[in-house]
Write a protein that holds these residues in place. Structure first.
Motif, PDB file in Angstrom:
ATOM      1  N   THR A  27       0.852  -1.302  -0.040  1.00  0.00           N
ATOM      2  CA  THR A  27      -0.007  -0.071  -0.050  1.00  0.00           C
ATOM      3  C   THR A  27       0.902   1.365  -0.078  1.00  0.00           C
ATOM      4  N   ARG A  28       1.872   1.191   0.689  1.00  0.00           N
ATOM      5  CA  ARG A  28       2.888   2.327   0.921  1.00  0.00           C
ATOM      6  C   ARG A  28       3.371   2.460  -0.521  1.00  0.00           C
ATOM      7  N   ALA A  29       3.957   1.496  -1.213  1.00  0.00           N
ATOM      8  CA  ALA A  29       4.568   1.620  -2.528  1.00  0.00           C
ATOM      9  C   ALA A  29       3.574   2.243  -3.600  1.00  0.00           C
ATOM     10  N   ALA A  30       2.420   1.779  -3.531  1.00  0.00           N
ATOM     11  CA  ALA A  30       1.394   2.245  -4.530  1.00  0.00           C
ATOM     12  C   ALA A  30       1.046   3.755  -4.152  1.00  0.00           C
ATOM     13  N   LEU A  31       0.881   3.952  -2.715  1.00  0.00           N
ATOM     14  CA  LEU A  31       0.813   5.410  -2.591  1.00  0.00           C
ATOM     15  C   LEU A  31       1.807   6.352  -2.843  1.00  0.00           C
ATOM     16  N   GLU A  32       3.037   5.828  -2.637  1.00  0.00           N
ATOM     17  CA  GLU A  32       4.171   6.741  -3.265  1.00  0.00           C
ATOM     18  C   GLU A  32       4.311   6.874  -4.556  1.00  0.00           C
ATOM     19  N   ALA A  33       3.915   5.868  -5.458  1.00  0.00           N
ATOM     20  CA  ALA A  33       3.988   5.803  -6.747  1.00  0.00           C
ATOM     21  C   ALA A  33       2.908   6.793  -7.405  1.00  0.00           C
ATOM     22  N   LYS A  34       1.647   6.784  -6.683  1.00  0.00           N
ATOM     23  CA  LYS A  34       0.632   7.689  -7.010  1.00  0.00           C
ATOM     24  C   LYS A  34       1.010   8.967  -6.685  1.00  0.00           C
ATOM     25  N   ILE A  35       1.496   9.258  -5.341  1.00  0.00           N
ATOM     26  CA  ILE A  35       2.036  10.623  -5.083  1.00  0.00           C
ATOM     27  C   ILE A  35       3.369  11.390  -6.034  1.00  0.00           C
ATOM     28  N   ASP A  36       4.220  10.292  -6.522  1.00  0.00           N
ATOM     29  CA  ASP A  36       5.165  10.818  -7.468  1.00  0.00           C
ATOM     30  C   ASP A  36       4.712  11.225  -8.684  1.00  0.00           C
ATOM     31  N   SER A  37       3.670  10.414  -9.122  1.00  0.00           N
ATOM     32  CA  SER A  37       3.101  10.469 -10.465  1.00  0.00           C
ATOM     33  C   SER A  37       2.283  12.143 -10.395  1.00  0.00           C
ATOM     34  N   ARG A  38       1.617  12.171  -9.361  1.00  0.00           N
ATOM     35  CA  ARG A  38       0.968  13.402  -9.417  1.00  0.00           C
ATOM     36  C   ARG A  38       1.794  14.844  -9.122  1.00  0.00           C
ATOM     37  N   PHE A  39       3.077  14.607  -8.272  1.00  0.00           N
ATOM     38  CA  PHE A  39       4.116  15.567  -8.373  1.00  0.00           C
ATOM     39  C   PHE A  39       4.742  15.768  -9.791  1.00  0.00           C
ATOM     40  N   ASN A  40       4.964  14.745 -10.633  1.00  0.00           N
ATOM     41  CA  ASN A  40       5.390  14.946 -11.576  1.00  0.00           C
ATOM     42  C   ASN A  40       4.365  15.803 -12.847  1.00  0.00           C
TER      43      ASN A  40
END
Length: 114
Positions: A27-40
């Protein structure tokens, strides 16, 4: 509680801990990926907005400079009185006609009696 029960519960808790850790990790990895994509996405939008702002500012500055130069040139040409150049009148043209005798003055007519 016997040692076998204690070992059973420890094994059981260790199994649950591993499941929770793996679920939280996924869940943490998925959340970090989602946050990174939104920041990008936000970073790309910010760069686009910055480029548009720079383009508009450069256009406005160029237009203002052009208008300022045009206005100053117009005012310099029209607001100040022009220095009039005083030109001397051309010299009069003098036509010299030689004086003729009264006989030659009017050919074909009788001379006047002077």
């Amino acid at each position: 509680m016997t040692t076998s029960d204690k070992e059973y519960f420890e094994a059981r808790f260790n199994g649950l801990d591993k499941k929770v850790d793996s679920a939280v990790g996924e869940t943490r990895a998925a959340l970090e990926a989602k946050i990174d994509s939104r920041f990008n996405e936000l970073r790309a939008e910010l760069h686009k907005t910055t480029a548009d702002t720079v383009k508009w500012c450069a256009g406005i500055v160029a237009t203002a400079l052009l208008l300022y130069t045009t206005l100053v040139a117009f005012l310099m040409n029209n607001a100040m009185p022009r220095a009039t150049q005083t030109t001397a009148a051309p010299a009069p043209t003098v036509i010299v006609v030689p004086q003729a005798s009264s006989d030659q003055q009017f050919p074909g007519h009788p001379p006047t009696g002077r």
